[in-house]
Design an enzyme around this catalytic site. Structure first.
Site, PDB file in Angstrom:
ATOM      1  N   GLY A 158       0.873  -1.336  -0.065  1.00 26.05           N
ATOM      2  CA  GLY A 158      -0.026  -0.212  -0.038  1.00 26.05           C
ATOM      3  C   GLY A 158       0.894   1.238  -0.022  1.00 26.05           C
ATOM      4  CG  HIS A 159      -1.003   5.002   0.472  1.00 30.81           C
ATOM      5  ND1 HIS A 159      -0.890   5.850   1.586  1.00 30.81           N
ATOM      6  CD2 HIS A 159      -2.334   4.235   0.558  1.00 30.81           C
ATOM      7  CE1 HIS A 159      -1.896   5.669   2.387  1.00 30.81           C
ATOM      8  NE2 HIS A 159      -2.846   5.078   1.898  1.00 30.81           N
ATOM      9  CG  ASN A 160       2.854   7.377   1.694  1.00 34.48           C
ATOM     10  OD1 ASN A 160       1.570   7.443   1.326  1.00 34.48           O
ATOM     11  ND2 ASN A 160       3.625   8.217   1.694  1.00 34.48           N
TER      12      ASN A 160
END
Length: 305
Positions: free
Chosen positions: A229-231
């Site tokens: 997932g993002h980041n």
């Protein structure tokens, strides 16, 4: 392909010892149970029936440790390669055979691939059929398979292997719910940074950061159908097994082993040298050098290396 002792000495570690018939040549590799005359096999150390295995195998070359060799070699004419790590030497032979029989042209971009004019491509990079590559940076000796999608603002290091049907750098899954109940997607304008010597297997997905970056460290391996997932951050030399999910902002540190179907809650962190079992649901931070299992994941034991 024929391998003789001269070739084996180039492949194996310098501290390997060679005993037996050094004039033999070998035409392949197999398991110790299925090997026939002319093939190479290895024997796993510290197995109680290794003496029987050693006696019954038809392999012409046996890779084993000193303890296994001392169990008593048979009268069969063969070569023994004595190593402190037989499994590693066996893998080196596999790699040599694969690389010798599966050579690809250097700097080959398939005619059906679409590559952005602003993409920076290093030396000896291959890009497979029907892949779509955005404005990104790709390091030397990286191989990209078929049907891969790499979006803008992605940096890929050297010697990276990206297999078919991988997506890197797409929009992350982030939404804002308004007071009237309507849902609006949050734009993700960050990036993805992938280190050197990383391997990414088919159907993995790596989202770009909302702001900042999603990162995968040097030497890490991302298995089939893994979602990053993002980041999220993955450290160096970490293995993430199939179907695992890293929710946004989560972090896995160095030299971890993440078992099949592990779920990592957003912003949770797994410490270096830690392990999760199959199907672990991680909802809180895991310290360094621990093994956690279950749903929700709980401490099982220390990871004694």
């Amino acid at each position: 392909m024929l391998l003789d002792i001269a070739v084996l000495k180039e492949i194996f570690s310098v501290d390997c010892v060679y005993v037996g018939n050094k004039s033999l040549t070998f035409n392949g590799i197999n398991t110790v149970y299925d090997a026939v005359e002319g093939q190479i096999a290895w024997i796993k150390p510290n197995v109680k029936n290794n003496a029987e295995i050693l006696s019954n195998t038809n392999a012409s070359c046996i890779i084993c440790n000193e303890e296994t060799f001392n169990l008593g070699n048979s009268e069969k004419q063969r070569l023994y390669v004595i190593s402190k790590d037989p499994k590693l030497e066996y893998f080196k032979v596999l790699k040599h055979i694969r690389n010798s029989t599966n050579k690809k042209p250097l700097s080959a971009i398939h005619e059906t691939a679409i590559v952005d004019k602003n993409c920076i491509i290093g030396k000896n990079v291959t890009i497979g059929a029907y892949s779509v590559i955005g404005s990104c940076t790709i390091g030397d000796n990286t191989q990209i398979g078929e049907f891969v999608k790499i979006f803008d603002s992605v940096t890929i290091g050297a010697n990276v292997l990206i297999r078919e049907n991988v997506s890197i750098g797409g929009e992350g899954f982030g939404f804002y719910t308004h007071s009237d109940g309507t849902v609006e997607h949050i734009p993700h304008i960050g990036s993805v940074k992938i280190g050197n010597n990383v391997q990414i297997f088919p159907f993995a997905n790596i989202d770009r950061g909302t702001l900042g970056s999603t990162e995968i460290g040097n030497g890490s391996v991302i298995d089939h159908y893994v979602h990053v997932g993002h980041n999220s951050k993955i450290g160096e030399s970490t293995i993430v097994c199939a179907n695992s999910v890293l929710a946004g902002g989560s972090k896995i540190n160095n030299r971890c082993f993440i078992g099949v179907n592990t779920l990592l809650k957003e912003k949770c962190e797994i410490g270096s040298d830690s392990i999760t079992g199959i199907g672990a649901v991680v909802v809180k931070n895991i310290p360094d050098s621990e093994v956690w299992v279950g749903n929700p994941a709980k401490f099982l034991k220390k990871n004694e290396k």
